[in-house]
Design a protein around this motif. Structure first.
Motif, mmCIF file in Angstrom:
data_model
loop_
_atom_site.group_PDB
_atom_site.id
_atom_site.type_symbol
_atom_site.label_atom_id
_atom_site.label_comp_id
_atom_site.label_asym_id
_atom_site.label_seq_id
_atom_site.Cartn_x
_atom_site.Cartn_y
_atom_site.Cartn_z
ATOM 1 N N GLU A 143 -31.874 -63.466 4.274
ATOM 2 C CA GLU A 143 -30.920 -62.868 5.219
ATOM 3 C C GLU A 143 -30.263 -61.599 4.695
ATOM 4 O OE1 GLU A 143 -28.186 -65.966 6.146
ATOM 5 O OE2 GLU A 143 -29.740 -67.373 6.773
ATOM 6 N N ARG A 144 -30.318 -61.382 3.371
ATOM 7 C CA ARG A 144 -29.725 -60.221 2.723
ATOM 8 C C ARG A 144 -28.216 -60.113 2.974
ATOM 9 N NH1 ARG A 144 -32.930 -58.149 -1.335
ATOM 10 N NH2 ARG A 144 -35.023 -58.899 -0.824
ATOM 11 N N VAL A 145 -27.558 -61.264 3.031
ATOM 12 C CA VAL A 145 -26.103 -61.316 3.067
ATOM 13 C C VAL A 145 -25.648 -62.374 2.065
ATOM 14 C CG1 VAL A 145 -25.892 -60.560 5.474
ATOM 15 C CG2 VAL A 145 -26.021 -63.009 4.939
ATOM 16 N N VAL A 146 -24.429 -62.184 1.519
ATOM 17 C CA VAL A 146 -23.860 -63.175 0.611
ATOM 18 C C VAL A 146 -22.518 -63.642 1.151
ATOM 19 C CG1 VAL A 146 -24.979 -62.211 -1.439
ATOM 20 C CG2 VAL A 146 -22.710 -61.421 -0.809
ATOM 21 N N GLU A 147 -22.145 -64.847 0.771
ATOM 22 C CA GLU A 147 -20.807 -65.356 1.030
ATOM 23 C C GLU A 147 -20.211 -65.765 -0.302
ATOM 24 O OE1 GLU A 147 -20.504 -68.455 3.897
ATOM 25 O OE2 GLU A 147 -21.510 -67.311 5.494
ATOM 26 N N ARG A 148 -19.052 -65.194 -0.632
ATOM 27 C CA ARG A 148 -18.382 -65.572 -1.866
ATOM 28 C C ARG A 148 -17.922 -67.025 -1.799
ATOM 29 N NH1 ARG A 148 -14.575 -60.354 -1.363
ATOM 30 N NH2 ARG A 148 -16.100 -58.737 -1.949
ATOM 31 N N ILE A 149 -17.759 -67.631 -2.967
ATOM 32 C CA ILE A 149 -17.227 -68.990 -3.011
ATOM 33 C C ILE A 149 -15.812 -68.961 -2.428
ATOM 34 C CG2 ILE A 149 -16.545 -70.896 -4.510
ATOM 35 C CD1 ILE A 149 -18.623 -69.960 -6.512
ATOM 36 N N GLY A 150 -15.578 -69.861 -1.457
ATOM 37 C CA GLY A 150 -14.270 -69.893 -0.800
ATOM 38 C C GLY A 150 -14.136 -68.906 0.343
ATOM 39 N N GLY A 151 -15.170 -68.131 0.601
ATOM 40 C CA GLY A 151 -15.112 -67.138 1.675
ATOM 41 C C GLY A 151 -15.936 -67.563 2.882
ATOM 42 N N ARG A 152 -15.679 -66.934 4.008
ATOM 43 C CA ARG A 152 -16.415 -67.242 5.240
ATOM 44 C C ARG A 152 -17.062 -66.009 5.853
ATOM 45 N NH1 ARG A 152 -12.230 -71.364 8.398
ATOM 46 N NH2 ARG A 152 -12.169 -72.981 6.768
ATOM 47 N N LYS A 153 -16.801 -64.879 5.268
ATOM 48 C CA LYS A 153 -17.298 -63.629 5.824
ATOM 49 C C LYS A 153 -18.614 -63.238 5.165
ATOM 50 C CE LYS A 153 -16.127 -58.720 6.161
ATOM 51 N NZ LYS A 153 -15.145 -57.666 5.779
ATOM 52 N N PHE A 193 -10.934 -71.838 -6.375
ATOM 53 C CA PHE A 193 -10.948 -72.963 -7.316
ATOM 54 C C PHE A 193 -9.887 -72.694 -8.369
ATOM 55 C CE2 PHE A 193 -14.359 -69.951 -8.296
ATOM 56 C CZ PHE A 193 -13.990 -69.511 -9.565
ATOM 57 N N THR A 194 -9.596 -73.693 -9.173
ATOM 58 C CA THR A 194 -8.594 -73.545 -10.221
ATOM 59 C C THR A 194 -8.976 -72.401 -11.161
ATOM 60 O OG1 THR A 194 -8.110 -75.903 -10.137
ATOM 61 C CG2 THR A 194 -7.365 -74.704 -12.097
ATOM 62 N N GLY A 195 -8.068 -71.476 -11.344
ATOM 63 C CA GLY A 195 -8.340 -70.333 -12.202
ATOM 64 C C GLY A 195 -8.802 -69.102 -11.454
ATOM 65 N N CYS A 252 -29.508 -65.644 -16.667
ATOM 66 C CA CYS A 252 -29.192 -66.921 -16.016
ATOM 67 C C CYS A 252 -29.140 -68.082 -16.998
ATOM 68 C CB CYS A 252 -30.221 -67.209 -14.920
ATOM 69 S SG CYS A 252 -30.300 -65.909 -13.657
ATOM 70 N N ALA A 253 -29.758 -67.918 -18.176
ATOM 71 C CA ALA A 253 -29.757 -68.992 -19.169
ATOM 72 C C ALA A 253 -28.507 -68.963 -20.031
ATOM 73 C CB ALA A 253 -31.000 -68.899 -20.052
ATOM 74 N N ALA A 254 -27.801 -67.831 -20.041
ATOM 75 C CA ALA A 254 -26.666 -67.666 -20.950
ATOM 76 C C ALA A 254 -25.333 -68.074 -20.318
ATOM 77 C CB ALA A 254 -26.584 -66.213 -21.414
ATOM 78 N N ILE A 255 -25.350 -68.404 -19.018
ATOM 79 C CA ILE A 255 -24.108 -68.726 -18.306
ATOM 80 C C ILE A 255 -24.119 -70.203 -17.926
ATOM 81 C CG2 ILE A 255 -22.732 -68.207 -16.248
ATOM 82 C CD1 ILE A 255 -23.999 -65.413 -16.302
ATOM 83 N N PRO A 256 -23.052 -70.935 -18.221
ATOM 84 C CA PRO A 256 -22.995 -72.361 -17.864
ATOM 85 C C PRO A 256 -23.254 -72.571 -16.374
ATOM 86 C CG PRO A 256 -21.157 -71.785 -19.300
ATOM 87 C CD PRO A 256 -21.846 -70.497 -18.940
ATOM 88 N N GLU A 257 -23.917 -73.676 -16.056
ATOM 89 C CA GLU A 257 -24.329 -73.946 -14.681
ATOM 90 C C GLU A 257 -23.164 -73.891 -13.704
ATOM 91 O OE1 GLU A 257 -26.390 -77.674 -12.281
ATOM 92 O OE2 GLU A 257 -26.969 -77.280 -14.367
ATOM 93 N N ASN A 258 -21.989 -74.403 -14.113
ATOM 94 C CA ASN A 258 -20.851 -74.440 -13.194
ATOM 95 C C ASN A 258 -20.215 -73.075 -12.955
ATOM 96 O OD1 ASN A 258 -19.940 -74.423 -15.872
ATOM 97 N ND2 ASN A 258 -17.976 -75.307 -15.318
ATOM 98 N N LEU A 259 -20.590 -72.074 -13.746
ATOM 99 C CA LEU A 259 -20.050 -70.725 -13.572
ATOM 100 C C LEU A 259 -21.070 -69.750 -12.978
ATOM 101 C CD1 LEU A 259 -18.113 -70.250 -16.948
ATOM 102 C CD2 LEU A 259 -17.194 -70.963 -14.727
#
Length: 458
Positions: A272-282, A231-233, A211-218
């Protein structure tokens, strides 16, 4: 050509183009299987097929019998093909300088022409003896390495790390979250893999993220993934690390570096043991075991408001503290030998072990960079070493000074000093009681009594 064929006798290769001398030497060695070669090509053929432990080599070989070109080429190729071979050089016609040069290039010893059979016989027997000792030492080091492996991969003999391994073995088959606390370089990822490998999830993915090796925005995208166009890209839908660890184990290294907004989202996943991807609703259900690690003081960070208390208690159902290498008596020499065997096989097969000054320096060093520093120093030393033994200079280490005890109670101070000295002596001598007793300056019965008195396992 094999002149005396016995599977039970050590093999000696005589590389000599003088037929008369070949005949003389052929019958001089009744204790060995004698192989005869008159050229470099013949010598290399016999070396590969018969694998002799000792070679006597005349530097003057055809097509350059009056020079040394062929002889030095043979020496180089013999040591490349079978690095442990003891090569004894013939020094004829006053060519002592050539023999010394050959020894600098890896030859074991030399003898003068005309040949004194008795003198050469002693040199040959000593070469076989040294070769046998080296082979035993290599086998012993390999055995010691296996005997001191825990959790499959970790090498240790320290009771402190044995307790860590025992704790991991006990919790591995549960689904509780494990928090590994320790300084950088203490082997947190190796222990996290140990949790996974000892669990029922071992056939499923082990996914690690620093977690320390990856930029906060990524970092959010790395953990939770994203949908195409989020998002862009974002040119395609991408699974996050949490999804990738479904069924297996997710290792969050340096978890203290997760920013507060992302801590909220991670806490929601843990609840809750569920995830939602960025930009996703499921919502996507994920079954994964969480193991995390940090060198930071999370309790202090909670007090400062930079780490959520509720997230800490979700992640730290079991807390395992990893001692620094300096707090694990005997482990530094043991690990150093493990790393030397690993990197010598990869980079420098001629390197066989540590010189006494190197072992003493390793044993007394404080290792601020822990196991990672030790591994890096040994790797560099193996690559840079000029001889068969790695020295303290190769490790770029000065002899450490003895630590000063701060105990005021003399009995307690004596016990601490005794325990430390005994552990170090056993580590340096690879568990050999007789050699450890000599190193400590006591008798074997005295050492046995001390082992029993202090409840130390050999």
């Amino acid at each position: 050509m094999v002149e005396k064929n016995s599977k039970n006798l050590p093999k000696l290769l005589v590389v000599e183009d003088d037929a008369g001398l070949q005949k003389q030497l052929k019958w001089a060695y009744e204790d060995f299987t004698v192989l005869l070669a008159g050229s470099r090509e013949e010598a290399l053929t016999l070396l590969r097929s018969e694998e002799p432990d000792v070679v006597t080599l005349d530097l003057g070989l055809p097509p350059d019998p009056d020079g040394t070109t062929e002889g030095f080429a043979a020496l180089e190729q013999i040591l490349q093909a079978k690095p442990g071979t003891k090569v004894i050089i013939a020094s004829g016609h006053g060519a002592r300088e050539s023999a010394l040069q050959a020894m600098a290039q890896g030859a074991y010893d030399f003898y003068s022409k005309p040949v004194d059979i008795d003198e050469l016989g002693m040199i040959v027997k000593r070469a076989f003896h040294v070769h046998a000792l080296e082979r035993e030492n290599i086998a012993l080091q390999a055995k010691v390495g296996e005997d001191h492996r825990v959790l499959g991969q970790m090498v240790t003999a320290a009771p402190e790390m044995m307790q860590v391994a025992h704790t991991i073995e006990r919790v591995a088959n549960t689904n509780v979250s494990v928090m590994l606390l320790g300084a950088s370089g203490t082997g947190k990822e190796l222990l996290a893999r140990g949790v996974h490998d000892q669990s029922e999830r071992k056939a499923q993915p082990f996914v690690a993220i620093n977690c320390a090796a990856i930029p906060e925005n990524l970092l959010e995208s790395e953990l939770f993934g994203h949908e195409k166009g989020a998002f862009t890209g974002a040119v395609k839908t991408t699974e996050g690390k949490i999804e990738m660890a479904n069924g297996g184990t997710l290792f969050l290294d340096e978890v203290g570096d997760i920013p507060l907004p992302l801590q909220v989202k991670l806490l929601r996943f843990l609840q809750e043991r569920v995830v939602e991807r960025i930009g996703g609703r499921k919502p996507i259900p994920v079954d994964t075991r969480i193991v995390c690690a940090t060198h930071q003081n999370l309790e202090a960070m909670i007090g400062e408001g930079s780490f959520r208390e509720d997230l800490y208690y979700r992640l730290a159902e079991i807390v395992i503290r990893i001692p620094a290498l300096a707090q694990r008596p005997g482990d530094a020499p043991l690990l150093a030998k493990h790393f030397l065997a690993k990197y010598a096989a990869e980079y420098q097969p001629m390197v066989k072990g540590f010189a006494p000054d190197a072992l003493a320096a390793i044993d007394s060093w404080q290792w601020p960079g822990n196991v990672r520093e030790l591994e890096n120093r040994v790797k560099r030393a193996v690559i840079m070493a000029d001889g068969k033994l790695v020295t303290a200079a190769d490790l770029d280490m000065a002899q450490g000074e003895e630590e000063t005890s701060e105990f005021l109670n003399l009995k307690a101070a004596r016990e601490v000093a005794d325990r430390k000295a005994i552990r170090h002596a056993l580590a340096r001598t690879e568990g050999n009681i007789s050699n450890a007793a000599k190193l400590l300056g006591v008798s074997r019965p005295t050492l046995y009594d001390l082992l029993k008195q202090y409840d130390l396992q050999n």
